[in-house]
Design an enzyme around this catalytic site. Structure first.
Site, mmCIF file in Angstrom:
data_model
loop_
_atom_site.group_PDB
_atom_site.id
_atom_site.type_symbol
_atom_site.label_atom_id
_atom_site.label_comp_id
_atom_site.label_asym_id
_atom_site.label_seq_id
_atom_site.Cartn_x
_atom_site.Cartn_y
_atom_site.Cartn_z
ATOM 1 N NE ARG A 23 -0.546 -0.215 5.009
ATOM 2 C CZ ARG A 23 -0.409 0.843 5.792
ATOM 3 N NH1 ARG A 23 -0.892 2.018 5.417
ATOM 4 N NH2 ARG A 23 0.203 0.744 6.959
ATOM 5 N N GLY A 24 0.246 2.368 -0.268
ATOM 6 C CA GLY A 24 0.902 3.664 -0.157
ATOM 7 C C GLY A 24 2.162 3.794 -0.985
ATOM 8 C CB ILE A 25 5.422 5.380 -0.117
ATOM 9 C CG1 ILE A 25 4.895 6.788 0.183
ATOM 10 C CG2 ILE A 25 6.814 5.443 -0.719
ATOM 11 C CD1 ILE A 25 5.676 7.519 1.264
ATOM 12 N NE ARG A 45 3.566 -5.920 10.051
ATOM 13 C CZ ARG A 45 3.363 -5.115 11.082
ATOM 14 N NH1 ARG A 45 3.789 -5.458 12.283
ATOM 15 N NH2 ARG A 45 2.730 -3.967 10.930
ATOM 16 C CG ASP A 59 7.454 -9.351 11.732
ATOM 17 O OD1 ASP A 59 8.061 -8.261 11.647
ATOM 18 O OD2 ASP A 59 6.849 -9.701 12.767
ATOM 19 C CB VAL A 60 11.410 -6.229 8.495
ATOM 20 C CG1 VAL A 60 10.999 -6.298 7.035
ATOM 21 C CG2 VAL A 60 10.690 -5.113 9.234
ATOM 22 N N GLY A 88 7.677 0.199 7.454
ATOM 23 C CA GLY A 88 7.816 1.022 8.660
ATOM 24 C C GLY A 88 6.501 1.164 9.388
ATOM 25 C CE1 TYR A 151 7.873 6.683 10.553
ATOM 26 C CE2 TYR A 151 8.143 9.061 10.363
ATOM 27 C CZ TYR A 151 7.907 7.823 9.782
ATOM 28 O OH TYR A 151 7.704 7.732 8.428
ATOM 29 C CE LYS A 155 10.609 5.927 8.344
ATOM 30 N NZ LYS A 155 10.663 4.894 7.288
#
Length: 245
Positions: A23-25, A45, A59-60, A88, A151, A155
């Site tokens: 999803r998303g980016i 996941r 799962d990282v 993330g 967060y 990052k």
């Protein structure tokens, strides 16, 4: 006399791994690589890779799951030539309310997870003597944000890791770079109120959110031939919000 058979054609495109690509980016990045003919694997996941990509559950935060995911990708597509570490999470709250789990879960997913991915991907890249590692950071990692100490720290850590890897791996033609998006129009920002969206846009010189495809364009450029001499860089895709910080 029979003709000599033609040798099998080499597979088209490179092998690209995008984490958090459902999803998303992450999804926009995976779709961009698929569109240009690369062989793309997406880890999530819960599943949900875009059409044309290999869907791998991972799962990282689990080193064993990361190793198993790479084994699957290598068996199906070949060694990973381009890693985009995008997976993330957030757990936003003010510092005095932030629990140990709020801190450790975000660091383990965003920063340590990216370390696990880069370490495993590098094994194959060293044998190939080429590779591209791209970490998806955030303007928040460079500017800071109230309620996002965990967060922002995760990052910001990606920048130091990328620059260290750039120095460590450059002699093997492996680059390591960071893309730092600003506010992007995704389902995560859709839940904001109109007043919140207006306040955010007022901070951005270009006066709008990014489209996920604009972030994907920066990533595919870093992975392409035109960026072969770019390493250790932080590419902001933030409408001017961070002014290059």
């Amino acid at each position: 006399m029979s003709e000599t058979p033609e040798p099998p054609a080499a597979p088209a495109g490179r092998v690209v791994l995008v984490t958090g690509g459902n999803r998303g980016i992450g999804r926009a990045i995976a779709e961009a690589f698929v569109a240009q003919g690369d062989r793309v694997a997406v880890t999530t996941r819960s599943g949900g890779a875009p059409e044309g990509a290999l869907d791998v559950t991972c799962d990282v935060t689990d080193p064993g799951a990361v190793d198993a995911a790479f084994a699957t990708i290598e068996a199906e597509l070949g060694p990973v030539e381009v890693l985009v570490a995008n997976a993330g999470i957030t757990a936003d709250t003010l510092l005095l309310r932030m629990s140990e789990d709020d801190w450790s879960s975000v660091i383990d997913t965003n920063l340590t997870g990216s370390f696990r991915l880069a370490k495993r991907a590098t094994k194959g890249m060293l044998r190939l003597r080429r590779g591209r590692i791209i970490f998806i950071s955030s303007v928040v990692g460079l500017l800071g944000s109230p309620g996002q100490a965990n967060y922002a720290a995760s990052k910001a850590g990606l920048v130091g890791m990328a620059r260290s890897l750039a120095r460590e791996l450059g002699s093997r033609s492996i680059t390591a770079n960071v893309v730092a998006p600003g506010f992007v129009a995704t389902d995560m920002t859709d839940v904001l109120s109109d007043d919140q969206k207006t306040a955010i846009r007022a901070q951005v010189p270009l006066g709008r959110y990014a489209d996920p495809a604009e972030v994907a364009a920066a990533v595919t450029w870093l992975a392409g031939d035109g960026a072969a001499y770019v390493t250790g860089a932080v590419i902001p895709v933030d409408g001017g919000l961070g002014m290059g910080h």
